[in-house]
Design an enzyme around this catalytic site. Structure first.
Site, PDB file in Angstrom:
ATOM      1  N   LYS A   1       0.812  -1.222   0.000  1.00  0.00           N
ATOM      2  CA  LYS A   1       0.000   0.000   0.000  1.00  0.00           C
ATOM      3  C   LYS A   1       0.843   1.269   0.000  1.00  0.00           C
ATOM      4  O   LYS A   1       2.012   1.249   0.364  1.00  0.00           O
ATOM      5  CB  LYS A   1      -1.018  -0.053   1.146  1.00  0.00           C
ATOM      6  CG  LYS A   1      -2.153  -1.020   0.756  1.00  0.00           C
ATOM      7  CD  LYS A   1      -3.303  -1.083   1.696  1.00  0.00           C
ATOM      8  CE  LYS A   1      -4.348  -2.034   1.091  1.00  0.00           C
ATOM      9  NZ  LYS A   1      -5.408  -2.380   2.006  1.00  0.00           N
TER      10      LYS A   1
ATOM     11  N   ARG B   1      -3.470 -10.517   4.246  1.00  0.00           N
ATOM     12  CA  ARG B   1      -3.828 -10.443   2.821  1.00  0.00           C
ATOM     13  C   ARG B   1      -2.655  -9.841   2.061  1.00  0.00           C
ATOM     14  O   ARG B   1      -2.340  -8.669   2.235  1.00  0.00           O
ATOM     15  CB  ARG B   1      -5.081  -9.562   2.678  1.00  0.00           C
ATOM     16  CG  ARG B   1      -5.612  -9.445   1.270  1.00  0.00           C
ATOM     17  CD  ARG B   1      -6.802  -8.493   1.219  1.00  0.00           C
ATOM     18  NE  ARG B   1      -7.370  -8.418  -0.114  1.00  0.00           N
ATOM     19  CZ  ARG B   1      -6.873  -7.663  -1.098  1.00  0.00           C
ATOM     20  NH1 ARG B   1      -5.807  -6.914  -0.900  1.00  0.00           N
ATOM     21  NH2 ARG B   1      -7.454  -7.665  -2.285  1.00  0.00           N
TER      22      ARG B   1
HETATM   23  N1  HH2 Z   1      -7.334  -4.063   0.350  1.00  0.00           N
HETATM   24  C1  HH2 Z   1      -7.603  -4.027  -0.974  1.00  0.00           C
HETATM   25  C2  HH2 Z   1      -8.681  -4.756  -1.494  1.00  0.00           C
HETATM   26  N2  HH2 Z   1      -9.455  -5.526  -0.698  1.00  0.00           N
HETATM   27  N3  HH2 Z   1      -9.947  -6.388   1.441  1.00  0.00           N
HETATM   28  C3  HH2 Z   1      -9.695  -6.450   2.764  1.00  0.00           C
HETATM   29  N4  HH2 Z   1     -10.441  -7.219   3.574  1.00  0.00           N
HETATM   30  N5  HH2 Z   1      -8.663  -5.729   3.328  1.00  0.00           N
HETATM   31  C4  HH2 Z   1      -7.859  -4.930   2.576  1.00  0.00           C
HETATM   32  O1  HH2 Z   1      -6.964  -4.272   3.157  1.00  0.00           O
HETATM   33  C5  HH2 Z   1      -8.104  -4.834   1.168  1.00  0.00           C
HETATM   34  C6  HH2 Z   1      -9.179  -5.599   0.629  1.00  0.00           C
HETATM   35  C7  HH2 Z   1      -6.744  -3.196  -1.875  1.00  0.00           C
HETATM   36  O2  HH2 Z   1      -5.688  -3.921  -2.413  1.00  0.00           O
HETATM   37  P1  HH2 Z   1      -5.640  -4.532  -3.896  1.00  0.00           P
HETATM   38  O3  HH2 Z   1      -6.676  -5.613  -4.036  1.00  0.00           O
HETATM   39  O4  HH2 Z   1      -4.275  -4.961  -4.225  1.00  0.00           O
HETATM   40  O5  HH2 Z   1      -5.933  -3.318  -4.835  1.00  0.00           O
HETATM   41  P2  HH2 Z   1      -7.203  -2.877  -5.671  1.00  0.00           P
HETATM   42  O6  HH2 Z   1      -8.310  -2.619  -4.715  1.00  0.00           O
HETATM   43  O7  HH2 Z   1      -6.728  -1.647  -6.402  1.00  0.00           O
HETATM   44  O8  HH2 Z   1      -7.571  -4.010  -6.595  1.00  0.00           O
END
Ligand code: HH2
Length: 261
Positions: free
Chosen positions: A204, A238
């Site tokens: 992040k 995660r």
């Molecule tokens: N962070 C992201 C997406 N989903 N779900 C939970 N429970 N906790 C988190 O911290 C979380 C999440 C964001 O990360 P990422 O999936 O890599 O990015 P994007 O939302 O741009 O696809």
């Protein structure tokens, strides 16, 4: 929990796994590397991200969920839409990860209750479109904690067994660097609610602000934050980068377990 983003626009790996075959191969690799859960998502939640229509989200995630069930890992569907979650559960998913904490779709909590699956409810201030516009709290940890307690009570009132609910402080979702660091430092206060805590710090932007590194080079920074979260009682991590996280957590867990010198 390994991340499988079937999206063109995720903040760290957007477009890399939009092709279903590439997403499936990536998920299989994460399981070989030691992931016990895979979080499959078809809609980015990065700041300013565009909403994805239901049909498109289904088209992205369903073939990937279906193929990844054979890995033996628990497949989590990262969605706030009941229609998408229902189809993913039909295709073999066993977990619902809703970043809106059942505020996005009035049908989602009831679906999770009816199917009897585990779920994660996450804290977010505002929506992905607006969440990084000057987020403010009097005390970020107590406000996130109160929100998660209220959402847990809501989930239970909707018929979800309390043992099925995990909680997530939502690192980076409507938080400044200082807010994220305070949440990590005082994560034990969230753990004290009494439900397993999911911790999503992977790659992040606040890690980039501290280290000066681009998203793909934040694996070590991610592992450092995860070690601190483990020490404070988090249960699910995660991540995009499974090997470095697992090594870091294995050493931290062994050290915490050790009886003495
Ligand atoms: N962070 C992201 C997406 N989903 N779900 C939970 N429970 N906790 C988190 O911290 C979380 C999440 C964001 O990360 P990422 O999936 O890599 O990015 P994007 O939302 O741009 O696809």
């Amino acid at each position: 929990m390994g991340v499988v983003n079937v999206t063109p626009d995720s903040f760290s790996d957007g477009g890399q796994y939009l092709d279903p075959q590439a997403a499936v191969e990536h998920g299989e690799l994460l399981v070989e590397q030691g992931a016990q859960m895979l979080d499959v998502g078809g809609e980015s939640t990065r700041p300013g991200a565009d909403a994805v229509p239901v049909d498109e989200e289904l088209r992205r995630v369903l073939p990937v969920v279906e193929a990844l069930t054979s890995t033996g890992a628990t497949i989590s569907i990262d969605t706030s839409k009941a229609v998408v979650a229902a189809a993913a559960l039909d295709a073999g998913a066993g977990y619902v990860n809703d970043v809106t904490a059942f505020r996005g779709d009035p049908g989602l909590a009831g679906l999770v209750a009816e199917r009897g699956v585990d779920c994660c409810v996450m804290h977010m201030l505002g929506t992905p479109r607006t969440m990084q516009d000057d987020p403010r709290y009097d005390d970020v940890v107590s406000e996130v904690k109160a929100f998660l307690e209220e959402r847990l009570a809501f989930a239970v009132a909707e018929g979800i067994a309390e043992e099925r609910v995990m909680l997530d402080p939502g690192i980076g979702f409507g938080k400044t660097v200082a807010h994220n660091l305070e949440l990590i430092r005082r994560l034990d206060e969230i753990v004290a609610i009494g439900r397993p805590v999911v911790f999503g710090v992977s790659r992040k932007s606040f890690l980039g602000k501290i280290t000066g590194r681009e998203p793909g080079d934040r694996g070590v920074a991610t592992a450092a934050a995860n070690v601190l979260a483990l020490e404070r009682g988090a249960s699910v991590f995660r991540v995009h980068d499974v090997p470095e996280t697992l090594d870091a957590l294995a050493v931290a867990a062994a050290t915490l377990r050790a009886d003495g010198p």
